[in-house]
Design an enzyme around this catalytic site. Structure first.
Site, PDB file in Angstrom:
ATOM      1  N   GLU A   8      40.248  36.712  43.112  1.00 22.48           N
ATOM      2  CA  GLU A   8      40.712  37.404  44.301  1.00 22.48           C
ATOM      3  C   GLU A   8      42.188  37.713  44.059  1.00 22.48           C
ATOM      4  OE1 GLU A   8      39.972  35.115  47.821  1.00 22.48           O
ATOM      5  OE2 GLU A   8      41.030  36.546  49.091  1.00 22.48           O
TER       6      GLU A   8
ATOM      7  N   ARG B 240      35.195  22.286  39.250  1.00 18.79           N
ATOM      8  CA  ARG B 240      36.554  22.818  39.129  1.00 18.79           C
ATOM      9  C   ARG B 240      37.400  21.902  38.275  1.00 18.79           C
ATOM     10  NH1 ARG B 240      37.526  26.371  43.576  1.00 18.79           N
ATOM     11  NH2 ARG B 240      39.765  26.492  43.344  1.00 18.79           N
TER      12      ARG B 240
ATOM     13  N   LYS C 249      45.623  27.952  45.521  1.00 18.31           N
ATOM     14  CA  LYS C 249      46.489  29.129  45.612  1.00 18.31           C
ATOM     15  C   LYS C 249      47.347  29.086  46.869  1.00 18.31           C
ATOM     16  CE  LYS C 249      43.529  32.342  44.183  1.00 18.31           C
ATOM     17  NZ  LYS C 249      42.883  33.625  44.045  1.00 18.31           N
TER      18      LYS C 249
END
Ligand code: ATP
Ligand code: MG
Length: 559
Positions: free
Chosen positions: A31, A257, A267
């Site tokens: 993104e 992850r 983020k």
């Protein structure tokens, strides 16, 4: 576990063997709302690595479905970072927004087949209707609205007739489902926002769930690899693909992850660090971002090595020691980085018996690990600099460096003996008066006398003054902000130390960013982008002490 053994590669191998696909197609779907970090590197290396190993390709796909948070800056930076890491998507650069028209048509399709409806409930009401993990949700009063009416409203949503939040398009699945993602998830929402690529063309935007699997299907992605938080979304992914006239059926697989100790990889947190000025920017060398690591001098090969050693598994997300990354960096740089002399805290040395106004050249090895690397010449003369902490006025017995009356080796040059210590009025040592033994050229004593210490040094005459920045971890705790305290309380106040007046051998003044070298006995360093030949600035990539390797050896000994 070595690469090639993980469950994803096993699935791919089986799919190819069974003839389910001719080639494997993956995608990396960032993104564009921030810079890539070391966690993304795990996803990048997997998504690009699998097709490289099995034959196929990986698409670069920007998940640009949320125009309010996205920027061109990030789109450019993300591509630069993926290329730097060593991967290439060829012509396969996509944006979810490339597919907006088709996605919209599929929204209409679901309305026509009775599988979606326009809901007039507000976001808050939808939340209140959704139920909990233990209680089923309640159906919206608009759920039974005729398809014709939904179709008309959906078209008017697109035409911009309604304000934000007035209506949404929802899939009609099952408000009693045990999986909350299946309780009539929102597919489209109204956002009167300008989009970095489509500008003002749209005022309704698909959700991640509606865009992702359908984009995979449009692009022919066979294996859609994502992290574990999407596991609960997989039934919806499959439901949508199953209820739409998609050209092929992609499958989603989830893996754990990467979490790295002593830093943050969210983020949101990284954005805060930048916006609140707690670091100098996304590429601050203390940041776990790829651009920060690059600025710090980390070679992309080291990141690939590190990521290649991580388990690709389905077990919940694990915390990896930052020391393991540092270890991978050292392993690479030890092989490749040229050795240089850099004195970080200079102490002047005058060789009283070296003829004034004269000098000579000595040969120094560029890399003892690499016979091909050859040698360079260093100027040696009467005035030199050594590291201040290579001298002690009252040394313990095992201090094999300079001290009053003691002899030490200046590497590649001569043995020198400290004769006198000069101090300023405050008592600080400002200079050592030494003598050198002309018979020890090259640093070898012809009589075989034993001199243990081998110090780095530079000549006063041609060394260059530089600024050197030393870095420690950004946070003091392995898991910052977890035991109740505020995250920012765990910021490491000593994460950066700036040293002025360092002295480097002259060739370093013209080194460029990315040319990481080893300052002997000090660590690996590389020029910062702000560095100029007149005012060199170096970043320490990593020190030489390998706590990871030591801990591994210790663990092996303890069996
Ligand atoms: P955040 O949750 O910090 O906002 P994100 O997952 O939303 O990060 P994206 O830009 O959506 O960030 O990520 C792109 C891809 O990278 C996704 O497939 C995501 O699963 C993967 N990814 C992100 N962070 C990690 C991580 N720490 N380890 C492995 N893969 C990751
Ligand atoms: Mg995301």
């Amino acid at each position: 576990m070595s690469a090639g053994d993980d469950f994803i590669r096993a699935v791919v191998r089986a799919d190819l063997a069974a003839g389910r696909h001719d080639e494997v197609v993956t995608r990396f779907p960032p993104e564009p709302n921030g810079y890539l970090h070391i966690g993304h590197a795990k996803s990048i290396c997997l998504n690009f690595g699998v097709p490289r190993e099995f034959g196929g390709r990986c698409h670069m796909r920007f998940d640009d479905t949320n125009p309010t948070r996205e920027e061109h800056e990030f789109i450019e930076a993300i591509q630069e970072d993926v290329r730097w890491l060593g991967f290439d998507w060829g012509e396969h650069l996509y944006f979810a927004s490339d597919h907006f028209e088709r996605l919209y048509e599929w929204g209409e399709h679901l309305i026509r087949t009775g599988d979606a409806y326009v809901d007039d409930l507000s976001a808050e009401e939808i939340r209140a209707h959704r139920g909990t993990l233990t209680e089923p949700g309640r159906e919206s009063p608009w759920r039974a609205r005729p398809a014709e009416e939904s179709l008309d409203l959906f078209r008017r949503m697109r035409a911009g007739e309604f304000p934000e939040g007035a209506r949404v398009l929802r899939a009609k699945i099952d408000m009693a489902s045990g999986n909350i993602n299946m309780r009539d998830p929102v597919l489209y929402r109204i956002l009167h926002a300008s989009h970095p690529r489509t500008g003002e063309a749209w005022c309704i935007y698909p959700t991640y769930d509606f865009a992702h699997g359908q984009s995979d299907a449009i692009e022919g992605v066979t294996h859609s690899l994502c992290t574990l938080e999407f596991e609960d979304h997989r039934p919806l992914y499959d439901w949508l693909v199953d209820h739409l006239p998609v050209p092929m059926v992609p499958k989603q697989y989830e893996f754990s992850r990467l979490n790295l100790s002593h830093t943050v990889l969210s983020k949101r947190r990284l954005t805060q660090l930048v916006q609140e000025g707690r670091v100098d920017g996304w590429d601050d060398p203390r940041m776990p971002t790829l651009c920060g690591l690059r600025r710090r001098g980390v070679p992309p090969e080291a990141i690939r090595d590190f990521v290649g050693q991580l388990a690709i598994s389905k077990t919940s997300d694990n915390l990896v020691e930052a020391a393991m990354l540092d270890h991978a960096v050292r392993e690479r740089l030890n092989r490749s980085a040229p050795r240089r002399f850099g004195v970080l805290r200079p102490l002047k040395v005058t060789l009283e018996n070296y003829p004034e106004g004269e000098d000579e050249w000595v040969d120094a090895l560029n890399n003892p690990e690499d016979p091909e690397a050859g040698t360079r010449r260093l100027r040696f003369g009467r005035t030199l600099y050594v590291e201040a902490d290579d001298f002690m006025e009252e040394p313990p017995k095992k201090f094999f460096r300079l001290a009053p009356g003691r002899e030490a080796r200046l590497r590649y040059a001569y043995l020198v003996t400290c004769q006198e210590v000069i101090k300023d009025s405050s008592g600080a040592v400002t200079e050592l008066r030494c003598t050198y033994d002309p018979a020890t050229r090259g640093g070898k004593a012809p009589d075989g006398r034993k001199v243990r210490g081998a110090l780095h040094w530079v000549s006063a005459e041609d060394s260059v003054a530089a600024e050197v920045r030393l870095y420690e971890s950004l946070f003091t705790k392995a898991l910052p902000g977890v035991d109740g305290g505020a995250l920012w309380d765990d910021l490491n106040p000593a994460s950066r130390t700036v040293l002025g007046g360092c002295r480097l051998e002259p060739g370093l003044a013209t080194a460029a960013p990315g040319e990481t070298v080893q300052f002997e006995r000090q660590g690996y360093f590389c020029p910062d982008p702000v560095s100029t030949p007149e005012a060199p600035v170096f970043n320490r990539t990593v020190g030489l002490r390998d706590s990871w390797a030591r801990a591994q050896k210790q663990a092996a000994r303890e069996g």
